[in-house]
Structure formats: C-alpha cells, structure tokens
Write a protein that holds these residues in place. Structure first.
Motif, PDB file in Angstrom:
ATOM      1  N   VAL A  38       1.042  -1.129  -0.193  1.00 44.97           N
ATOM      2  CA  VAL A  38      -0.106   0.084  -0.092  1.00 44.97           C
ATOM      3  C   VAL A  38       0.859   1.153  -0.062  1.00 44.97           C
ATOM      4  N   THR A  39       1.912   1.222   0.729  1.00 45.58           N
ATOM      5  CA  THR A  39       2.849   2.275   0.805  1.00 45.58           C
ATOM      6  C   THR A  39       3.650   2.448  -0.714  1.00 45.58           C
ATOM      7  N   GLU A  40       3.820   1.557  -1.394  1.00 42.34           N
ATOM      8  CA  GLU A  40       4.169   1.437  -2.546  1.00 42.34           C
ATOM      9  C   GLU A  40       3.520   2.060  -3.614  1.00 42.34           C
ATOM     10  N   SER A  41       2.234   1.427  -3.638  1.00 42.97           N
ATOM     11  CA  SER A  41       1.070   2.085  -4.481  1.00 42.97           C
ATOM     12  C   SER A  41       0.723   3.520  -4.263  1.00 42.97           C
ATOM     13  N   PRO A  54      15.035   0.870 -10.883  1.00 47.79           N
ATOM     14  CA  PRO A  54      15.776  -0.051 -10.323  1.00 47.79           C
ATOM     15  C   PRO A  54      16.534   0.368  -8.963  1.00 47.79           C
ATOM     16  N   ASP A  55      16.470  -0.459  -8.029  1.00 47.66           N
ATOM     17  CA  ASP A  55      17.152   0.175  -6.780  1.00 47.66           C
ATOM     18  C   ASP A  55      16.650   1.345  -6.101  1.00 47.66           C
ATOM     19  N   GLU A  56      15.114   1.875  -6.493  1.00 50.48           N
ATOM     20  CA  GLU A  56      14.452   2.744  -5.950  1.00 50.48           C
ATOM     21  C   GLU A  56      13.625   2.514  -4.579  1.00 50.48           C
ATOM     22  N   ASN A  57      14.107   3.289  -3.964  1.00 51.35           N
ATOM     23  CA  ASN A  57      13.218   3.326  -2.320  1.00 51.35           C
ATOM     24  C   ASN A  57      11.991   3.684  -2.468  1.00 51.35           C
ATOM     25  N   VAL A  58      11.005   3.261  -1.827  1.00 52.31           N
ATOM     26  CA  VAL A  58       9.738   3.744  -1.657  1.00 52.31           C
ATOM     27  C   VAL A  58       9.649   4.905  -0.135  1.00 52.31           C
ATOM     28  N   MET A  59       9.476   6.002  -0.609  1.00 41.87           N
ATOM     29  CA  MET A  59       9.703   7.214   0.396  1.00 41.87           C
ATOM     30  C   MET A  59       8.188   7.587   0.920  1.00 41.87           C
ATOM     31  N   VAL A  60       8.168   8.005   2.071  1.00 37.36           N
ATOM     32  CA  VAL A  60       6.770   8.072   2.902  1.00 37.36           C
ATOM     33  C   VAL A  60       7.089   9.511   3.793  1.00 37.36           C
ATOM     34  N   GLU A  61       6.219  10.025   4.048  1.00 38.88           N
ATOM     35  CA  GLU A  61       5.999  11.513   4.555  1.00 38.88           C
ATOM     36  C   GLU A  61       5.510  11.069   6.113  1.00 38.88           C
ATOM     37  N   PHE A  62       6.485  11.313   7.142  1.00 43.83           N
ATOM     38  CA  PHE A  62       6.036  10.819   8.447  1.00 43.83           C
ATOM     39  C   PHE A  62       6.325  12.200   9.296  1.00 43.83           C
ATOM     40  N   PHE A  63       5.290  12.746   9.911  1.00 46.61           N
ATOM     41  CA  PHE A  63       5.308  14.094  10.482  1.00 46.61           C
ATOM     42  C   PHE A  63       6.304  15.013   9.901  1.00 46.61           C
ATOM     43  N   GLY A  64       6.236  15.377   8.785  1.00 48.45           N
ATOM     44  CA  GLY A  64       7.106  16.150   8.081  1.00 48.45           C
ATOM     45  C   GLY A  64       8.679  15.504   7.531  1.00 48.45           C
ATOM     46  N   PHE A  65       8.902  14.455   8.026  1.00 46.61           N
ATOM     47  CA  PHE A  65      10.315  13.808   7.529  1.00 46.61           C
ATOM     48  C   PHE A  65       9.864  12.812   6.494  1.00 46.61           C
ATOM     49  N   THR A  66      10.808  12.791   5.415  1.00 49.14           N
ATOM     50  CA  THR A  66      10.893  11.972   4.461  1.00 49.14           C
ATOM     51  C   THR A  66      11.840  10.893   4.524  1.00 49.14           C
ATOM     52  N   LEU A  67      11.416   9.564   4.721  1.00 49.52           N
ATOM     53  CA  LEU A  67      12.095   8.386   4.603  1.00 49.52           C
ATOM     54  C   LEU A  67      11.732   7.339   4.032  1.00 49.52           C
ATOM     55  N   ASN A  69       9.975   3.515   3.296  1.00 50.23           N
ATOM     56  CA  ASN A  69       9.103   2.707   4.162  1.00 50.23           C
ATOM     57  C   ASN A  69       9.557   1.778   5.073  1.00 50.23           C
ATOM     58  N   SER A  70      10.766   0.969   4.741  1.00 54.76           N
ATOM     59  CA  SER A  70      11.256  -0.034   5.610  1.00 54.76           C
ATOM     60  C   SER A  70      12.010   0.652   6.899  1.00 54.76           C
ATOM     61  N   VAL A  71      12.360   1.694   6.669  1.00 56.25           N
ATOM     62  CA  VAL A  71      13.212   2.573   7.676  1.00 56.25           C
ATOM     63  C   VAL A  71      11.981   2.856   8.399  1.00 56.25           C
ATOM     64  N   LEU A  72      11.090   3.727   8.283  1.00 55.05           N
ATOM     65  CA  LEU A  72      10.115   4.035   9.091  1.00 55.05           C
ATOM     66  C   LEU A  72       9.346   2.699   9.929  1.00 55.05           C
ATOM     67  N   PHE A  73       9.161   1.556   9.223  1.00 50.87           N
ATOM     68  CA  PHE A  73       8.641   0.605   9.764  1.00 50.87           C
ATOM     69  C   PHE A  73       9.555   0.125  10.826  1.00 50.87           C
ATOM     70  N   SER A  74      11.056  -0.072  10.744  1.00 50.60           N
ATOM     71  CA  SER A  74      11.819  -0.527  11.784  1.00 50.60           C
ATOM     72  C   SER A  74      12.010   0.501  12.797  1.00 50.60           C
ATOM     73  N   TYR A  75      11.818   1.752  12.710  1.00 53.59           N
ATOM     74  CA  TYR A  75      11.952   2.913  13.574  1.00 53.59           C
ATOM     75  C   TYR A  75      10.588   2.868  14.640  1.00 53.59           C
ATOM     76  N   VAL A  76       9.597   2.802  14.160  1.00 54.36           N
ATOM     77  CA  VAL A  76       8.237   2.732  14.731  1.00 54.36           C
ATOM     78  C   VAL A  76       8.262   1.373  15.707  1.00 54.36           C
ATOM     79  N   LEU A  77       8.684   0.110  15.156  1.00 50.26           N
ATOM     80  CA  LEU A  77       8.826  -0.891  16.166  1.00 50.26           C
ATOM     81  C   LEU A  77      10.098  -0.826  17.217  1.00 50.26           C
ATOM     82  N   ALA A  78      10.924   0.031  16.898  1.00 47.99           N
ATOM     83  CA  ALA A  78      12.060   0.112  17.869  1.00 47.99           C
ATOM     84  C   ALA A  78      11.543   1.368  18.988  1.00 47.99           C
ATOM     85  N   ALA A  79      10.764   1.870  18.680  1.00 48.55           N
ATOM     86  CA  ALA A  79      10.133   3.263  19.645  1.00 48.55           C
ATOM     87  C   ALA A  79       9.329   2.383  20.465  1.00 48.55           C
TER      88      ALA A  79
END
Length: 455
Positions: A38-41, A54-67, A69-79
């Motif tokens: 869903v984040t890729e779509s 090729p080798d493009e990352n899916v980027m998401v906006e989270f509280f004004g930060f762009t990162l 989707n996999s980094v966001l997922f790992s950091y939310v779990l870490a929090a």
C-alpha cells in the motif's frame, strides 16, 4: 500454589496459542506485505508512475520527515520496544508487590488485540495514525509477555521448564499458522481488499482464546495485600530484586549473552519479510505467495525445532544447546547475504525455522531455571524483558542505519552477525553452576518479610 497442576499448565500454554497470531500475521506475514504494497502504490501514485525504478526506495512522509517505508517500519517498532523497556520494570515491581500480575497480563492483551483490529483502517495518506496502531499493538504484545513468562517458575518445577516452554512455543506456531491459512484463504478466494479483515481476526482470536488462560491462571499467587503506596513500594521491590540479581553471577552472565544473541534473532525475525520482499527475485508475481509459503515453512519447522532443542538440552544441557543454536544463526545470516533465488530462500527459511523455535523456547526456560529462590518472578522477568527490548531497539536501529548509510539491505543483514558473535563468546563463559554467594541470596520478598517481623 501447587506446582505441576496440569490444568493450570495447559491454561498457561494456551496464551502462546492466543497471542502468537499477532507475531505471525501482524509482525511477520500479512501486515508487512500489506504495508509494503500500500505504501508503494501510494508512492507511485504521488510520483505519477506505474512501477519503481531499479534500486529505488519507496519514500513516505511521516510528521514532515521523508524516509523509506522500511526505515519507518523499523524505527516505529524500535520506539515501541523502547517504551516497553521503560514500562516493564516499573509495572513488574507493582505487580509483584500487589499480586496483580494477572491483571496486567489482561490489560496489555486487550491493548494489543484492539490495536491490531484498528489496523483495518490503515491509510497510507494518513500514515501517522496507522503507525500508531502498530506502535500500540507492539506494546500490548510485548508487555503482556513479561507477566505471562513470570508464571513459568510458579506453575512448574525447574526440571519441567524446558518441555513446558517448548510446548508453549509449539502451540503458538501451530495456532498462528491455522489463522494465517484462514486469512490467506479469505484473501485468495475473495478479494485482495479482504486483507484488512485479517487484522480484525487477529484481535478477536487473541482476545478470545486468551480467556482460557485468564480462567485457569491464579490471581495473586502469594496473597499480596498492598492497596496504597503501591508505586513507591513497587519501586522499592524492584530495587531489592536488583540488589539480589547482582549477586547471581551465572544469571548476570547469561542475561548479558542473551542480550546480544537475542538482538540478532529478533531483528532477523522482524525484518525478514521486508528483506525478502526487496532483495529476492520473485519474478512478475511480486513474491507475496512465495513469502507466505516460506513463513508457513518457518512455523512448521519452528514447532519441531522447539521440541528438538528441548530434547537435545536434556542430553547435553541448556548452555551447550544454545551455543549450537547461535552458531546456526550466524551461518544462516552469512548465507542470507549471498542468496538471490527463491529456492535458496526456501532452504534459508527452513533453517531459520529450526533454530528459531529452539532459541526462543530454550532462552525462556534457561532463564527461568537460573532464577534464585524467590517470589518476585515478575520483577526478575522484567530484567529479561528489558534486555530483550533494548536489544531489539539496538538491532532495529542498527539495521535501519546500515540501510540508510549503504542503501543496501544485504549489508544490514550481514551486520547482524556481529551480535550473534558477541553473544556466542559470552555464552561460552556462563558458569554451569551458580556461585555459593548466589545460592545463598535471600529473595527481596523474604527480606521484606524479615523486616516486617523485626518491626
């Protein structure tokens, strides 16, 4: 309470059956695939393209930060794990001093289950709310385990801990696999949009089957009766347990080793699907079906692995068995860096299943066996839990950081070997027997009772 009561033990084991559906469906299987899709779509829609470069990352906006989707997922779990590591010691002290371990178990069970249900409304255009659901579901799941695990030394003798712990994990693997198959059948025979109904089923399954556990586990085992000032007394209880803990050399060394090798285990388990989705060539199908097959394979072999390692430990001992299992994890992570084909990934999944069940069941029962004579089991297991959660925070942060710095998830997987290596070295130096000083330790609850008598 009488130890060895079969009815109580079965009730305890049943919570593994109830809550493991979160760990499989939400943490490992359906939600990570759903989240990635869903984040890729949504990302492709915003950039006006039909497919990723090729080798493009899916980027998401989270509280004004762009990162990504996999980094966001790992950091939310870490929090979420970081908050659990702060909450569990304080709450465990309160639970021990008030005898309310069962109430805390129920509370966090319902928090996790209801948060899982709320994922039905996950929307990538308002991703902050969706990630809050993941955050709370994770807190509910992991915090409930602190109070659940603390029952093990109270319901069974140490000689039975390995077998009962293995039975619990095996029940969890089989139960979660049954629900996963039901969810997959619903999605494949219906419509892909039915994926969201899986999250509702997880919450209902978790809350529903947990009732068997709640009915059979005793409340206030040691008849504590503290109705005021319990926060202060809980903190004092925790301090007493910590002083006691510092005198148990074997337990300290084992927990330090567990911190490192379990950091590797949990990081691999939490990020495996994200890695496979991005790095394995699944062809035009995208790999969703292949990933689910691999996860089912892990579950089946995980159940067998738990029993196998329990049997091996009865022959050569817990510590030697854990050393063998940790070496297996190291070899699998090194292999993961090089593999590319789906066939190789299935073999990797089979190996992970065998060592996953063994390391989880044995880690819990070994810690339980090493505890001194005490009534403060929840406080002791909070140290186990804090060690686990801080390790996960470190592992997920390190995993995300390596991807951020290198742009390569394979480098992240290879870096996890370092945690296993340190844990292995420390595990080798865990004493086989507790020191005389450690054996003579009085429990915090015993010291409290002696103080009350003196007054």
């Amino acid at each position: 309470m009488e130890k060895g009561n079969k009815r109580v033990i079965k009730g305890w084991i049943f919570y593994d059956w109830a809550n493991s559906v979160y760990n499989l469906v939400i943490s490992s299987a359906i939600f990570p695939v759903f989240y990635t899709n869903v984040t890729e779509s949504y990302y492709l829609k915003t950039v006006g393209r039909d497919k990723l470069l090729p080798d493009e990352n899916v980027m998401v906006e989270f509280f004004g930060f762009t990162l990504s989707n996999s980094v966001l997922f790992s950091y939310v779990l870490a929090a979420s794990f970081l908050l659990v590591s702060v909450l569990s010691p304080l709450l465990s002290g309160i639970a021990d001093v008030t005898g309310s371990k069962k109430r805390f178990l129920q509370f966090f069970c319902y928090v996790g289950a209801l948060s899982s249900i709320s994922l039905y409304w996950f929307d990538p255009s308002n991703i902050e709310w969706g990630m809050l659901s993941i955050f709370l579901a994770s807190i509910g799941f992991w915090n409930s385990l602190v109070f659940y695990n603390a029952y093990l030394p109270e319901i069974a003798e140490p000689k039975n801990h390995d077998n009962i712990s293995a039975r619990g994990f095996s029940m969890g693997y089989f139960g979660s696999m049954i629900l996963l198959v039901l969810c997959l059948a619903m999605i494949m025979l219906g419509d892909p949009s039915y994926t969201k109904y899986s999250f509702i089923l997880v919450g209902l399954w978790w809350m529903g089957f947990a009732q068997f556990t709640f009915r059979r586990l005793p409340h206030n085992v040691y008849k504590r009766d503290v109705k005021s000032g319990y926060i202060f007394k809980g903190v004092q209880e925790l301090k007493g347990v910590f002083k006691e803990f510092r005198q148990t050399k074997r337990l300290q060394r084992y927990l330090l080793s567990f911190f490192f090798f379990n950091t590797g285990v949990q990081t691999v388990m939490l990020m495996a699907v994200v890695f496979a989705k991005k790095e394995i060539d699944w062809g035009d199908a995208g790999g969703d079906t292949g990933l689910i097959i691999a996860i089912l394979l892990i579950q089946i072999l995980g159940a067998g692995g738990a029993y196998l390692m329990s049997y091996i430990s009865s022959l050569i001992g817990n510590l030697k068995t854990l050393i063998f299992v940790v070496i297996g994890w190291m070899l699998l992570c090194i292999w993961a860096y090089w593999l590319e084909s789906t066939t190789e990934f299935y073999f990797l999944a089979a190996g992970i299943g065998l060592v996953m069940g063994g390391v989880q069941a044995l880690s819990r029962s070994t810690y339980s066996k090493f505890l001194p004579t005490t009534e403060d089991h929840t406080s002791y297991f909070s140290f186990y839990d804090v060690s686990e959660k801080i390790g996960i925070v470190l592992g997920l942060f390190f995993f995300g950081l390596m991807e951020y710095l290198t742009g390569d998830l394979r480098a992240s997987v290879l870096s996890i070997v370092a945690f296993f290596a340190v844990g292995l070295v420390l595990l080798i130096f865990v004493p086989k027997k507790e020191s005389v000083k450690g054996r003579k330790v009085l429990s915090a609850s015993r010291l409290r009772k002696l103080a009350e008598k003196e007054k």
